[in-house]
Design an enzyme around this catalytic site. Structure first.
Site, PDB file in Angstrom:
ATOM      1  N   ARG A  48       0.824  -1.220   0.000  1.00 28.18           N
ATOM      2  CA  ARG A  48       0.000   0.000   0.000  1.00 28.18           C
ATOM      3  C   ARG A  48       0.853   1.263   0.000  1.00 28.18           C
ATOM      4  NH1 ARG A  48      -3.566   3.013   3.953  1.00 28.18           N
ATOM      5  NH2 ARG A  48      -5.438   3.610   2.804  1.00 28.18           N
ATOM      6  N   ILE A  74      -7.076   7.819  -1.085  1.00 31.37           N
ATOM      7  CA  ILE A  74      -7.015   6.353  -1.128  1.00 31.37           C
ATOM      8  C   ILE A  74      -7.910   5.880   0.005  1.00 31.37           C
ATOM      9  CG2 ILE A  74      -4.909   6.351   0.276  1.00 31.37           C
ATOM     10  CD1 ILE A  74      -4.097   3.739  -1.039  1.00 31.37           C
ATOM     11  N   SER A  75      -8.844   4.993  -0.309  1.00 33.26           N
ATOM     12  CA  SER A  75      -9.855   4.590   0.662  1.00 33.26           C
ATOM     13  C   SER A  75      -9.262   3.861   1.862  1.00 33.26           C
ATOM     14  CB  SER A  75     -10.907   3.686   0.005  1.00 33.26           C
ATOM     15  OG  SER A  75     -11.636   4.387  -0.973  1.00 33.26           O
ATOM     16  N   GLN A  76      -9.971   3.923   2.968  1.00 34.69           N
ATOM     17  CA  GLN A  76      -9.614   3.164   4.156  1.00 34.69           C
ATOM     18  C   GLN A  76      -9.534   1.678   3.800  1.00 34.69           C
ATOM     19  OE1 GLN A  76     -12.756   3.133   7.001  1.00 34.69           O
ATOM     20  NE2 GLN A  76     -11.522   2.279   8.657  1.00 34.69           N
ATOM     21  N   PRO A  77      -8.490   0.960   4.214  1.00 31.07           N
ATOM     22  CA  PRO A  77      -8.363  -0.458   3.869  1.00 31.07           C
ATOM     23  C   PRO A  77      -9.593  -1.288   4.242  1.00 31.07           C
ATOM     24  CG  PRO A  77      -6.282   0.334   4.720  1.00 31.07           C
ATOM     25  CD  PRO A  77      -7.268   1.468   4.891  1.00 31.07           C
TER      26      PRO A  77
END
Length: 225
Positions: A48, A74-77
């Site tokens: 990431r 970038i979205s939260q995992p």
């Protein structure tokens, strides 16, 4: 806690610290309720840190969204994993349409889960950066298009699964039309109050299920050079 089985690796940059960090992130997501082993394996294998600005690399494996420039994130995992898990609930789709390539991180997860991923991004500079990162990971089953996500990718339809990584005010009609019979659409909808929805197509009918409250950047119509 149930262990995650890591049996394959992607690219040559996953070894050492980044590999361990990915595995720890996957363990966090397992504790948060993500159960699909394929999704957890993809998270564990994915670097990431290459998808975020270098100045934020130390936060790359935190379970949080991060800015990537151009007003995008970038979205939260957890959300990446949750949306991916929902797509796989009825089996692995042969083709996935992603609206909003962004950093390419969600794309990289999908590319490890499906035979073919089609992804649309309206901001050309983000698209080129994502393409470079996916090449670094040796992921070559992704087709990219610079264009308006509201319109989907008509010439490649129908899709067994569609995932949208930005929030429109309402579900785009074009995306519903491009969903295959029995296919699944995962999409955040709303402005101030957004809800992640799972929409399943049954012939000319669409069954809608609300999953949980979320927060995404808006899905803006049109394309930027």
């Amino acid at each position: 806690m149930r262990p995650i089985n890591i049996n394959t690796r992607v690219g040559n940059n996953i070894g050492g610290k980044s590999s361990r960090s990915g595995e720890l992130l996957a363990q966090k997501l397992l504790a948060e309720g993500i159960k699909n082993q394929q999704v957890l394996q993809a998270i564990a294998r994915s670097p990431r840190h290459i998808f975020v600005p270098e100045i934020l690399a130390h936060k790359a494996y935190d379970n949080t969204a991060l800015p990537i420039g151009q007003g995008q994130t970038i979205s939260q995992p957890y959300i990446v994993a949750k949306m991916s898990e929902l797509l796989l609930a009825d089996g692995v789709p042969d083709s996935i349409l992603e609206i909003g390539t962004g950093s390419g991180y969600q794309t990289s997860i999908l590319a490890q889960l499906s035979a073919k991923v089609f992804t649309v991004e309206r901001i050309k500079s983000l698209q080129w950066q994502a393409k470079r990162r996916l090449r670094t990971m040796d992921l070559h089953n992704v087709a990219m298009k610079h264009g308006d996500g509201w319109q989907g990718w008509h010439s490649k339809a129908p899709f067994q699964a569609i995932i949208v990584t930005a929030a429109p005010k309402e579900v785009p009609v074009a995306l519903l039309a491009q969903l295959a019979d029995g296919g699944r659409l995962i999409i955040p909808v709303g402005e101030q109050n957004q809800v992640l929805k799972l929409i399943t197509r049954h012939g000319d009918e669409y069954k809608e299920q609300q999953i949980e409250a979320v927060r995404f950047v808006p899905l803006v119509p049109g394309a930027l050079g």
